[in-house]
Design a protein around this motif. Structure first.
Motif, PDB file in Angstrom:
ATOM      1  N   HIS A 120      41.811  51.084  40.699  1.00 14.26           N
ATOM      2  CA  HIS A 120      42.549  50.335  41.712  1.00 14.26           C
ATOM      3  C   HIS A 120      43.363  51.242  42.622  1.00 14.26           C
ATOM      4  O   HIS A 120      43.395  51.056  43.831  1.00 14.26           O
ATOM      5  CB  HIS A 120      43.467  49.319  41.024  1.00 14.26           C
ATOM      6  N   THR A 280      34.574  47.334  47.926  1.00 14.22           N
ATOM      7  CA  THR A 280      35.015  48.698  47.636  1.00 14.22           C
ATOM      8  C   THR A 280      35.518  48.753  46.203  1.00 14.22           C
ATOM      9  O   THR A 280      35.921  47.735  45.635  1.00 14.22           O
ATOM     10  CB  THR A 280      36.135  49.149  48.585  1.00 14.22           C
ATOM     11  N   SER A 282      38.251  49.997  44.873  1.00 14.59           N
ATOM     12  CA  SER A 282      39.658  49.686  44.645  1.00 14.59           C
ATOM     13  C   SER A 282      39.997  48.242  45.014  1.00 14.59           C
ATOM     14  O   SER A 282      40.725  47.567  44.283  1.00 14.59           O
ATOM     15  CB  SER A 282      40.544  50.648  45.438  1.00 14.59           C
ATOM     16  N   SER A 283      39.461  47.740  46.137  1.00  9.05           N
ATOM     17  CA  SER A 283      39.791  46.371  46.564  1.00  9.05           C
ATOM     18  C   SER A 283      39.142  45.321  45.680  1.00  9.05           C
ATOM     19  O   SER A 283      39.699  44.240  45.479  1.00  9.05           O
ATOM     20  CB  SER A 283      39.363  46.152  48.022  1.00  9.05           C
ATOM     21  N   ASN A 284      37.978  45.607  45.146  1.00  9.88           N
ATOM     22  CA  ASN A 284      37.258  44.662  44.281  1.00  9.88           C
ATOM     23  C   ASN A 284      37.243  45.195  42.856  1.00  9.88           C
ATOM     24  O   ASN A 284      36.198  45.360  42.238  1.00  9.88           O
ATOM     25  CB  ASN A 284      35.832  44.465  44.799  1.00  9.88           C
TER      26      ASN A 284
END
Length: 423
Positions: A120, A280, A282-284
């Motif tokens: 993350h 992505t 980190s976003s997902n």
């Protein structure tokens, strides 16, 4: 610029020297984070002290996976929002932890964990920490010693002790206590400001805690204290048989941001599964996890039996969670069921194999009723007490999600290998 470079170099040299010279000595009432910590739940409680002076123990963990998964969805694959990410066989992002354990005083320990690398966050950040008090001698010698012989006080900003499942989960790079690669589908894990009081005697376990229910802290009002508790029994009945049974409850009456089933910032071990093409890392970061979408109110119960007979282990989970988000007026319910069966063998139980079944079902905020099932089959080899290699086959399926969701009639399966080091 030159001065800054010199300072950074000196700091790096000091840190490296500290790591090289760090002694892996035991600290009172803190469990080890290698193979010896397997099937330890709460930190141990022992009134015998080895404290001499302030000591700092430096530890850490590293983990790396090779992922070979494939996924599918019944949603429209020509729609960019529901088109699946093109995953392949490759290595995931290596993760790393840094642990500091400090014996501050006789009966007082400090723990601090920093995530050096996680899915993350790209930057290093503090996961959390706590102070644990097993004696009150800092007030007066033998102060309330009869009570403190069985009691423990713990407070800080770290994961709270709700249920037993969180003791068998991967915490970013610290994965040796998890016999498989992935965590549970509905992962009740969050780092919060908390205070806990334990009392343990003759196998009985009692714990009560309070928290503000927030992951990120600020001075904004509108939050009521959240309370939680655990009752249980844990006893080695014979040389071959150990039995443990606990029940836990967590209640958040009102909070402006509830981070309970979506509080793991390290992220899922199954990268990009059931994510869209624009995802992505980190976003997902919750790929494959189930988040009930409870934002400001929830009440959760968890029951966990654990039985070990010789090398055979069973660990189970039943959980019921009810809550709502900010736009809802009525609570929704989710149930989770899980069962693990393992067999440990070899020299000092350094080998194991087994399986885990995990299912959640409940009502979505859209009103649809959904269920998700996952099973894992795998095993592991402790090459040393600090080095673990795992392999697993995972299969996960989604049912009941609306046709507009990428999870509609979806699923993923395949193999994942993981190498882990912890000390």
């Amino acid at each position: 610029m030159k001065s800054t470079t010199i300072k950074i170099g000196l700091l790096g040299a000091i840190l490296l020297t500290s790591l090289i010279n760090a002694q892996q000595f035991p600290l009172d009432n803190l469990k080890p984070r290698d193979q010896r910590g397997i099937n330890m739940f709460e930190n141990p409680k022992d009134s015998v002290t080895t404290f001499e002076k302030l000591k700092v123990r430096v530890g850490g963990a590293f983990a790396l996976q090779f992922q070979g998964l494939k996924h599918e969805s019944g949603a429209d694959q020509s729609n960019p929002t529901t088109q699946l990410y093109n995953i392949g066989n490759n290595f995931n992002l290596p993760t790393a932890n840094l642990d500091l354990d400090v014996a501050l005083y006789d009966g007082i320990n400090l723990h601090l964990r920093t995530f050096l690398s996680s899915r993350h966050h790209n930057e290093t950040y503090v996961k959390g920490g706590y102070i644990q008090i097993d004696k009150l001698d800092f007030i007066q010698k033998d102060f309330l010693s009869d009570f403190m012989k069985h009691a423990t006080i713990k407070f800080g900003h770290d994961e709270i002790n709700y249920g037993d499942a969180h003791f068998r989960r991967s915490d970013n790079a610290y994965t040796t206590q998890n016999p498989f690669v992935g965590n549970y589908l509905m992962d009740a894990y969050a780092t919060m400001i908390f205070a806990e009081l334990y009392y343990r005697k003759d196998g009985f376990i009692g714990m009560g805690g309070v928290t503000n229910g927030r992951l990120n802290q600020n001075a904004t009002g509108g939050t009521s204290p959240s309370v939680y508790a655990k009752l249980g029994y844990d006893k080695q009945l014979s040389n071959d048989l150990r039995v443990r049974l606990t029940g836990s409850v967590y209640n958040a009456a009102d909070t402006q941001r509830l981070d309970f089933y979506d509080g793991d910032r390290a992220g899922s071990r199954y990268y990009f599964v059931m994510e869209n093409a624009a995802a992505t890392s980190s976003s997902n970061f919750r790929s494959g996890q189930i988040v009930p979408d409870f934002k400001n109110k929830t009440t959760s119960f968890m029951i966990n039996p654990f039985v070990r007979y010789k090398g055979l282990e069973f660990f189970g989970t039943f959980e019921n969670a009810s809550g709502r988000n900010f736009t809802e007026t009525e609570r929704r319910n989710w149930n989770q069921y899980a069962a693990e069966l393992l067999y440990r063998f070899g020299n000092d139980d350094n080998l194991y194999f087994g399986g885990r079944y995990n299912m959640v079902k409940g009502k979505l905020a859209t009103g649809d009723k959904a269920d998700v099932t996952r099973y894992n089959i795998g095993g592991g080899w402790f090459m040393t007490k600090n080095i673990l290699a795992k392999v697993e086959y995972v299969n996960q399926k989604y049912n009941g999600y609306p046709t507009t969701s990428i999870l509609n009639e979806g699923g993923f399966n395949g193999f994942v290998l993981e190498a882990a080091i912890s000390f």
